[in-house]
Design a protein around this motif. Structure first.
Motif, short mmCIF file in Angstrom:
data_model
loop_
_atom_site.label_atom_id
_atom_site.label_comp_id
_atom_site.label_asym_id
_atom_site.label_seq_id
_atom_site.Cartn_x
_atom_site.Cartn_y
_atom_site.Cartn_z
N LYS A 37 0.81 -1.22 0.00
CA LYS A 37 0.00 0.00 0.00
C LYS A 37 0.85 1.27 0.00
O LYS A 37 0.35 2.35 -0.30
N GLN A 38 2.14 1.14 0.32
CA GLN A 38 3.01 2.32 0.24
C GLN A 38 3.06 2.86 -1.17
O GLN A 38 3.33 4.04 -1.40
N CYS A 39 2.81 1.97 -2.15
CA CYS A 39 2.78 2.40 -3.55
C CYS A 39 1.70 3.46 -3.75
O CYS A 39 1.85 4.39 -4.54
N LEU A 40 0.59 3.32 -3.00
CA LEU A 40 -0.51 4.26 -3.14
C LEU A 40 -0.12 5.63 -2.59
O LEU A 40 -0.75 6.63 -2.91
N LYS A 41 0.92 5.67 -1.76
CA LYS A 41 1.37 6.93 -1.18
C LYS A 41 2.54 7.52 -1.99
O LYS A 41 3.27 8.38 -1.53
N LYS A 42 2.70 6.99 -3.21
CA LYS A 42 3.78 7.43 -4.11
C LYS A 42 5.15 7.20 -3.50
O LYS A 42 6.08 7.98 -3.66
N GLU A 43 5.27 6.10 -2.76
CA GLU A 43 6.55 5.71 -2.18
C GLU A 43 6.97 4.35 -2.78
O GLU A 43 7.40 3.46 -2.09
N SER A 44 6.75 4.22 -4.09
CA SER A 44 6.98 2.92 -4.72
C SER A 44 8.42 2.46 -4.64
O SER A 44 8.71 1.27 -4.66
N GLU A 45 9.38 3.42 -4.55
CA GLU A 45 10.78 3.02 -4.42
C GLU A 45 10.97 2.20 -3.15
O GLU A 45 11.66 1.17 -3.15
N ASN A 46 10.38 2.65 -2.05
CA ASN A 46 10.52 1.93 -0.79
C ASN A 46 9.79 0.60 -0.83
O ASN A 46 10.25 -0.40 -0.29
N MET A 47 8.62 0.58 -1.49
CA MET A 47 7.90 -0.68 -1.65
C MET A 47 8.74 -1.70 -2.39
O MET A 47 8.87 -2.86 -1.98
N ILE A 48 9.34 -1.26 -3.50
CA ILE A 48 10.17 -2.16 -4.29
C ILE A 48 11.32 -2.71 -3.45
O ILE A 48 11.63 -3.89 -3.49
N LYS A 49 11.94 -1.83 -2.67
CA LYS A 49 13.07 -2.26 -1.84
C LYS A 49 12.64 -3.27 -0.79
O LYS A 49 13.29 -4.32 -0.62
N LEU A 50 11.56 -3.02 -0.09
CA LEU A 50 11.11 -3.92 0.97
C LEU A 50 10.67 -5.26 0.41
O LEU A 50 10.99 -6.32 0.98
N LEU A 51 9.97 -5.24 -0.73
CA LEU A 51 9.56 -6.50 -1.34
C LEU A 51 10.78 -7.26 -1.88
O LEU A 51 10.83 -8.49 -1.82
N GLY A 52 11.76 -6.51 -2.41
CA GLY A 52 12.99 -7.15 -2.87
C GLY A 52 13.74 -7.81 -1.73
O GLY A 52 14.26 -8.93 -1.86
N LEU A 53 13.82 -7.13 -0.60
CA LEU A 53 14.49 -7.71 0.59
C LEU A 53 13.74 -8.94 1.09
O LEU A 53 14.36 -9.94 1.48
N GLN A 54 12.41 -8.87 1.10
CA GLN A 54 11.61 -10.01 1.55
C GLN A 54 11.83 -11.22 0.63
O GLN A 54 12.00 -12.35 1.09
N SER A 55 11.86 -10.98 -0.68
CA SER A 55 12.05 -12.10 -1.61
C SER A 55 13.46 -12.68 -1.49
O SER A 55 13.66 -13.89 -1.56
N TRP A 56 14.46 -11.78 -1.28
CA TRP A 56 15.82 -12.31 -1.12
C TRP A 56 15.96 -13.08 0.18
O TRP A 56 16.69 -14.08 0.25
#
Length: 527
Positions: free
Chosen positions: A374-393
């Protein structure tokens, strides 16, 4: 059989489970039980540990990963590609180094283009030959013998010019014999040129026959570009002077044509390595102008496409560490895992392993990713991408850090809604979706056929147990690489995945799935 049974008991001593969060969550959930904050805190700790590893101790390696993955971007048009690199050639502080690399590529791949320019500046080659015996002999000694049809390269230019202009230069020809040869004699017997003292003759022409060095005869022998191989460094420096001091249009046109024709991958592979870090940031800032800001994730294995999603959100010099981190966890998960196996990183390995263990064993919450997405909805997609990337790694590392038996992997598949087939000798051993009688009959026939093969094997004294095909040793890495393989619904059963490759594949599939959810939510919000 006894040995294989013991092996399975040892390897399968504990039940393993990991939640891949592949079922779409409840988007109305706010994650208010505190588990989300705990997960985010652990992911931030993981980020700090990985950032320290790749931005200080292994920075050069992380840069190489980034450059290689950038080179895989294929969305630029020919004109965009030319504009990107030509801008860099005119504005970069490293422009001469970049131009030198491009010129070398042109000399090696399209020498005739460079040769045609050289022919128009042939008088500049006086300095190339003056006082250099090696170059003189390599270029001007190619006279024909009795069985050859014609002189070649510089020898051809020398002989043709000497005949046409014999009244002003024949006396400059030096012969090895007791007396010189007349034009009439050499005209009927061209192989007499083999008696020419080539080195002294060329030196005489350098001193006394300036007309030769700007003649049509000499220029014509340069057009194929063969002369470039005599000393590529000399000609690169010569062309650099013509580009940047004389601003010669024809060279710039040739360079721009080459930039349009050469692949983006090839250009990046040769040029990005010449850039320092600040110039690499300049390049990336230029590149992102040609990328689609609205690009969305596609295939999980498409590393360069994730960069096309990330780069438009990249903010230049201050964010290079962020970009190195993002690329490492999203596109270079396996290499990052391998990096932690090196002896000098054992302290970091212990710390990261502890954090990953905590992340992957948190109490199950099917909606735990909702607040991150939902951070993407707050125009913070860079942080969303990073957190999801860390979770997947974290999932990648967790699944890579210990041995998983076949039963463990199949449990993961079943519990995460992943349908599977066994791959290998048996076409189909298991598929949750296939239950009809015809398939059961097929499996029974295969089983009978397999038992018959087993009886044939039993006649061979060398056949002792199930592990004969594996060259059995108690080596979990070797067993994983040679053991079970699966075809998975995650990619439409298109690839056979072994235990060694599953952590990378599954983590990328997770990341791709989560990213699609996130960007779809962004789109829904915008509409």
């Amino acid at each position: 059989m006894v040995l294989s049974s013991i092996y399975r008991k040892i390897c399968h001593s504990s039940d393993k489970m990991v939640n891949l969060y592949l079922s779409e969550p409840d988007w109305n959930c706010d994650g208010g039980d505190g588990s989300v904050e705990q997960r985010t805190s652990l992911l931030n700790n993981l980020e700090s540990s990985i950032r320290l590893l790749i931005t200080s101790q292994s920075r050069s390696e992380a840069r190489l990963w980034l450059c290689k993955d950038v080179s895989g971007i294929n969305s630029l048009s020919r004109r965009q590609k030319r504009e990107l690199f030509s801008t860099l050639l005119k504005t970069s502080s490293q422009k001469r180094d970049l131009a030198a690399q491009i010129l070398q590529m042109i000399f090696e791949k399209q020498p005739k283009k460079a040769g045609s320019i050289l022919a128009k500046k042939c008088d500049m080659l006086e300095d190339f030959f003056r006082g250099n015996t090696r170059r003189i002999l390599l270029w001007f000694s190619k006279f024909s013998g009795t069985n050859d049809t014609e002189h070649r390269k510089g020898a051809k230019a020398l002989s043709q010019f000497a005949f046409v202009n014999r009244d002003i230069c024949w006396e400059e020809l030096e012969w090895k014999g007791k007396h010189g040869q007349s034009p009439a004699m050499v005209a009927t017997k061209p192989h007499y040129f083999l008696d020419l003292d080539v080195e002294q003759t060329v030196e005489n022409f350098l001193e006394n026959v300036p007309e030769f060095w700007s003649s049509r005869e000499f220029a014509d022998t340069l057009k194929d570009g063969d002369i470039l191989s005599l000393d590529m460094k000399f000609f690169i420096n010569m062309f650099l002077r013509l580009m940047y001091k004389e601003d010669m249009d024809e060279i710039w046109e040739t360079v721009n044509e080459f930039l349009m024709e050469e692949s983006f991958t090839s250009l990046c592979s040769h040029l990005l390595i010449a850039l320092n870090e600040s110039e690499l940031c300049v390049f990336l800032d230029l590149l992102k102008k040609f990328l689609d800001l609205n690009a969305k994730p596609k295939d999980p294995g498409d590393a360069c496409h994730y960069l096309e999603v990330i780069l438009p959100r990249f903010n230049g010099l201050d964010s290079i560490d962020e970009l190195l981190l993002l690329n490492a966890v999203i596109n270079r998960g396996r290499q990052l895992v391998q990096l932690l196996q090196e002896d000098e990183h054992q302290e970091e390995k212990s710390q990261i392993k502890d954090i990953v263990q905590k992340i992957c064993t948190l109490p199950e919450n099917p909606n735990c990713l909702v607040p991150l997405i939902k951070q993407c909805l707050k125009k913070e997609s860079e942080n969303m991408i990073k957190l999801l990337g860390l979770q997947s790694w974290a999932l990648h590392y967790f699944m890579s850090s210990v041995y998983w038996a076949s039963e463990d992997w199949e449990s993961v598949f079943n519990n995460n809604g992943i349908r599977f087939h066994h791959a290998g000798k048996h076409e189909l051993l298991h598929d949750k979706m296939l239950t009809d009688e015809s398939d059961s009959d097929s499996r029974r026939k295969k089983k009978r056929k397999h038992r018959k093969k087993r009886r044939n094997f039993a006649r061979d004294d060398s056949y002792d147990d199930d592990f004969v095909d594996f060259g059995f040793e108690f080596n979990k890495t070797d067993f994983q690489s040679k053991g079970s393989c699966w075809l998975l619904s995650t990619d439409g059963y298109s690839t056979s995945w072994s235990s060694a490759d599953l952590p990378e594949h599954l983590s990328k599939h997770c990341f791709s799935t989560w990213m699609k959810w996130g960007f779809n939510r962004c789109g829904d919000s915008a509409s």
